[in-house]
Design a protein around this motif. Structure first.
Motif, PDB file in Angstrom:
ATOM      1  N   HIS A  38      -3.541   8.067  -7.971  1.00  0.00           N
ATOM      2  CA  HIS A  38      -3.412   6.626  -7.730  1.00  0.00           C
ATOM      3  C   HIS A  38      -2.011   6.139  -8.082  1.00  0.00           C
ATOM      4  O   HIS A  38      -1.408   5.364  -7.325  1.00  0.00           O
ATOM      5  CB  HIS A  38      -4.456   5.878  -8.548  1.00  0.00           C
ATOM      6  CG  HIS A  38      -4.348   4.381  -8.475  1.00  0.00           C
ATOM      7  ND1 HIS A  38      -4.674   3.665  -7.355  1.00  0.00           N
ATOM      8  CD2 HIS A  38      -3.911   3.477  -9.391  1.00  0.00           C
ATOM      9  CE1 HIS A  38      -4.449   2.374  -7.581  1.00  0.00           C
ATOM     10  NE2 HIS A  38      -3.986   2.236  -8.809  1.00  0.00           N
ATOM     11  N   GLU A  39      -1.467   6.600  -9.203  1.00  0.00           N
ATOM     12  CA  GLU A  39      -0.120   6.184  -9.601  1.00  0.00           C
ATOM     13  C   GLU A  39       0.939   6.686  -8.619  1.00  0.00           C
ATOM     14  O   GLU A  39       1.917   5.995  -8.333  1.00  0.00           O
ATOM     15  CB  GLU A  39       0.197   6.674 -11.012  1.00  0.00           C
ATOM     16  CG  GLU A  39      -0.446   5.858 -12.115  1.00  0.00           C
ATOM     17  CD  GLU A  39       0.050   4.418 -12.164  1.00  0.00           C
ATOM     18  OE1 GLU A  39       1.059   4.097 -11.521  1.00  0.00           O
ATOM     19  OE2 GLU A  39      -0.582   3.607 -12.848  1.00  0.00           O
ATOM     20  N   ILE A  40       0.760   7.897  -8.125  1.00  0.00           N
ATOM     21  CA  ILE A  40       1.695   8.434  -7.133  1.00  0.00           C
ATOM     22  C   ILE A  40       1.713   7.539  -5.902  1.00  0.00           C
ATOM     23  O   ILE A  40       2.784   7.212  -5.371  1.00  0.00           O
ATOM     24  CB  ILE A  40       1.300   9.881  -6.764  1.00  0.00           C
ATOM     25  CG1 ILE A  40       1.618  10.820  -7.934  1.00  0.00           C
ATOM     26  CG2 ILE A  40       2.006  10.334  -5.484  1.00  0.00           C
ATOM     27  CD1 ILE A  40       0.999  12.199  -7.792  1.00  0.00           C
ATOM     28  N   ILE A  41       0.563   7.120  -5.439  1.00  0.00           N
ATOM     29  CA  ILE A  41       0.460   6.307  -4.228  1.00  0.00           C
ATOM     30  C   ILE A  41       0.911   4.876  -4.470  1.00  0.00           C
ATOM     31  O   ILE A  41       1.519   4.236  -3.600  1.00  0.00           O
ATOM     32  CB  ILE A  41      -0.997   6.339  -3.712  1.00  0.00           C
ATOM     33  CG1 ILE A  41      -1.324   7.734  -3.179  1.00  0.00           C
ATOM     34  CG2 ILE A  41      -1.236   5.288  -2.636  1.00  0.00           C
ATOM     35  CD1 ILE A  41      -2.780   7.921  -2.845  1.00  0.00           C
ATOM     36  N   TRP A  42       0.676   4.368  -5.664  1.00  0.00           N
ATOM     37  CA  TRP A  42       0.917   2.953  -5.948  1.00  0.00           C
ATOM     38  C   TRP A  42       2.391   2.627  -6.066  1.00  0.00           C
ATOM     39  O   TRP A  42       2.818   1.496  -5.858  1.00  0.00           O
ATOM     40  CB  TRP A  42       0.185   2.560  -7.231  1.00  0.00           C
ATOM     41  CG  TRP A  42      -0.028   1.096  -7.396  1.00  0.00           C
ATOM     42  CD1 TRP A  42       0.267   0.094  -6.509  1.00  0.00           C
ATOM     43  CD2 TRP A  42      -0.612   0.450  -8.531  1.00  0.00           C
ATOM     44  NE1 TRP A  42      -0.088  -1.126  -7.013  1.00  0.00           N
ATOM     45  CE2 TRP A  42      -0.635  -0.941  -8.259  1.00  0.00           C
ATOM     46  CE3 TRP A  42      -1.115   0.901  -9.738  1.00  0.00           C
ATOM     47  CZ2 TRP A  42      -1.148  -1.860  -9.165  1.00  0.00           C
ATOM     48  CZ3 TRP A  42      -1.628  -0.019 -10.629  1.00  0.00           C
ATOM     49  CH2 TRP A  42      -1.641  -1.385 -10.335  1.00  0.00           C
ATOM     50  N   SER A  43       3.214   3.610  -6.436  1.00  0.00           N
ATOM     51  CA  SER A  43       4.664   3.449  -6.474  1.00  0.00           C
ATOM     52  C   SER A  43       5.143   2.873  -7.802  1.00  0.00           C
ATOM     53  O   SER A  43       4.424   2.165  -8.507  1.00  0.00           O
ATOM     54  CB  SER A  43       5.157   2.563  -5.326  1.00  0.00           C
ATOM     55  OG  SER A  43       6.483   2.133  -5.523  1.00  0.00           O
ATOM     56  N   GLY A  44       6.412   3.169  -8.111  1.00  0.00           N
ATOM     57  CA  GLY A  44       7.057   2.617  -9.289  1.00  0.00           C
ATOM     58  C   GLY A  44       8.033   1.505  -8.964  1.00  0.00           C
ATOM     59  O   GLY A  44       8.787   1.075  -9.841  1.00  0.00           O
TER      60      GLY A  44
END
Length: 423
Positions: A163-169
Motif C-alpha cells: 500500500h505504501e509503495i502504491i500510495w507514493s511519498g
C-alpha cells in the motif's frame, strides 16, 4: 504553515542556512521543495508564475533587492537568475540570503555554482515522514560501528508495505486514494512526458517512445541491468533496435528531471576488491510512479503479476519496488549523516550487496533489502563475504525486511523491519 510535516532535510537546512549565503533544494517536481523553503523565506519569487517571470526577465537583479531569506522557486525556468545569485555570493552576500528550488538540471546554465551555491537533495517522504511509523533503529547509530542491540516491533504486513509503495511519498498525493490517486499519478506522468522535458531544453520528437523507455526503467526497478536489456524491453516487438545516440536523450531528460534516480556502483578505493561492475541500479524517484507506469495495483503486485510488460529483470516486481522504497529511505537518512549510498555487484553476480552506505573516511554499513518476513543464512552470505574481504571497514551489517521485529543474529547481522529504520 498548518499541516506541514517536518522532513529529515529540514535538519540539514537548519544547520547550513545560518552559515551559507545560498542553498538550493534540488529534487523532482511535487516532492515538497517549495513548502519546505517557504518556512524559511521572507521574500518569494515564483518563476512558474508568468507575471513574476516577466518581471525577472526584464531585470534579473531584482531578486537580490528584497529582504532575505529570498526564495527563488523553480529557478531553472530562467537560468540567468543562477548567475545573478552567484555574483551576489561573490560580492559577500550574508549567510541565509538565498534559497533556490529546482526540479531539473538546466541544460542552459553556463556557470557552475560550486563553492557558491550548495545543493541539498530532496527526495519523496520516507516511511517515518509519511505517517505514525516510529523508527527504533537509527542509521546514524549504525554508522558508529558500535553494533549495539537493535530492538523494536511493527505491525506492518506485506500488504501494508505494498500500500505504501502504491500510495507514493509525494506529499500532495497523500490525501488521495483509489481512482483519485491514480488520476493524479497519471497526470504527473503525462506532464513529465508532454511538458517538463521541453522546459529543461530537451527536444523529444516521439513522446510515445519516451514513455516506452520510462516504462522499461520502471520495470527494471532495483536491477543493475544493462542498457541493452532496457532497450530491448522498451522496443519489444520492434525488429530494428535504435542506436544509443538516438535513445540517450530519453535517459538524459528523465535523469535531468530527477525522475530517474540511479544508484551508482561502489568504488571501494584502495581495497583489494576487484572485478566490480560499474553499472548503476535503476530506481525511479518514487516507486509509485513505476507501479503506475506498468498499470498495476496492489492485487497484481502481491500476486506477482507483471501486467504483460516485458521485464528486464530476474526477480519479482514487488521485491524490486520494496528495495526501491528501502533505497529511498536509506539515501535520505544517509544524506542526514553526510554519507553516500551505492551498491556492490561483482562481474557475473557471484556477490552483490544492495546498499553500501559509506562515510567520508571510507568505512561502510552494508545493507541487504529482502521482501521476506524472515531472514536465513542465505540472505546474509554476501554481507559476511564483504566483511571477510575488507574487515573492520564494515561498521555494521544489516538486512532490511518486512518482518515484525528488529534483532541481531548470532553472526552480528542486524535484522531491521524497513518501517523501523530512521535517520
Amino acid at each position: 504553515m498548518a499541516g506541514y510535516i517536518r522532513r529529515v532535510v529540514d535538519d540539514e537546512l537548519d544547520e547550513v542556512l545560518p552559515q551559507l549565503p545560498a542553498v538550493m533544494l534540488d529534487g523532482p517536481k511535487g516532492v515538497g521543495k517549495t513548502e519546505t523553503a517557504l518556512r524559511r523565506a521572507q521574500s518569494v519569487w515564483r518563476l512558474d508564475d508568468p507575471a513574476q517571470l516577466q518581471i525577472i526577465q526584464a531585470d534579473p537583479t531584482i531578486v537580490t533587492k528584497d529582504p532575505p531569506p529570498i526564495l527563488i522557486d523553480e529557478w531553472q525556468l530562467f537560468p540567468a537568475v543562477w548567475d545573478v545569485v552567484k555574483r551576489a555570493v561573490d560580492a559577500d552576500a550574508a549567510p541565509g540570503t538565498f534559497v533556490l528550488t529546482g526540479s531539473a538540471a538546466s541544460r542552459t546554465t553556463t556557470h557552475s555554482g560550486a563553492a557558491r551555491i550548495v545543493t541539498a537533495r530532496m527526495r519523496p517522504m520516507t516511511l517515518p515522514e509519511r505517517s505514525d511509523y516510529e523508527p527504533t533503529v537509527s542509521l546514524a547509530e549504525l554508522l558508529t560501528g558500535t553494533r549495539g542491540p537493535v530492538t523494536g516491533t511493527t505491525s506492518l504486513s506485506m500488504s501494508n508495505y505494498t500500500h505504501e509503495i502504491i500510495w507514493s511519498g509525494f506529499p500532495g498525493l497523500r490525501e488521495h486514494s483509489g481512482r483519485a490517486l491514480r488520476t493524479q499519478l497519471d497526470g504527473y506522468l503525462d506532464r513529465i512526458i508532454d511538458r517538463d522535458v521541453g522546459e529543461v531544453g530537451h527536444r523529444i520528437r516521439s513522446p510515445s517512445k519516451l514513455r516506452a523507455w520510462f516504462t522499461a526503467y520502471a520495470a527494471a526497478a532495483a536491477e543493475a541491468v544493462s542498457y541493452e536489456k532496457v532497450r530491448d524491453a522498451a522496443t519489444h516487438g520492434h525488429g530494428e533496435k535504435p542506436a544509443k545516440t538516438t535513445t540517450s536523450p530519453y535517459i538524459d531528460a528523465l535523469t535531468d528531471l530527477r525522475i530517474l534516480d540511479p544508484l551508482p556502483a561502489w568504488h571501494p578505493g584502495s581495497t583489494h576488491l576487484h572485478r566490480l561492475t560499474q553499472t548503476p541500479k535503476h530506481h525511479l524517484a518514487d516507486p509509485a510512479l513505476a507501479v503506475r507506469l506498468l498499470g498495476l495495483d496492489a492485487k497484481a503486485l502481491l500476486a506477482g503479476d507483471s501486467g504483460g510488460v516485458t521485464l528486464p529483470r530476474d526477480g519479482v516486481l514487488l521485491g524490486g519496488f520494496f528495495e526501491s522504497l528501502g533505497a529511498l529511505s536509506v539515501r535520505v537518512f544517509a544524506q542526514h549523516s553526510e554519507a553516500t549510498v551505492s551498491h556492490l555487484r561483482t562481474y557475473g553476480g557471484e556477490h552483490e550487496v544492495d546498499l553500501i552506505v559509506e562515510t567520508g573516511g571510507g568505512d561502510v554499513v552494508a545493507i541487504e533489502v529482502k521482501l521476506s518476513t524472515t531472514v536465513d543464512d542465505s540472505d546474509v552470505r554476501h554481507l559476511n563475504w564483504l566483511e571477510e574481504q575488507i574487515g573492520n571497514r564494515v561498521l555494521d551489517k544489516v538486512v532490511l525486511n518486512s518482518g515484525p521485529q528488529a534483532y541481531r543474529r548470532a553472526d552480528g547481522v542486524a535484522v531491521v523491519p524497513l518501517a523501523l529504520l530512521g535517520a
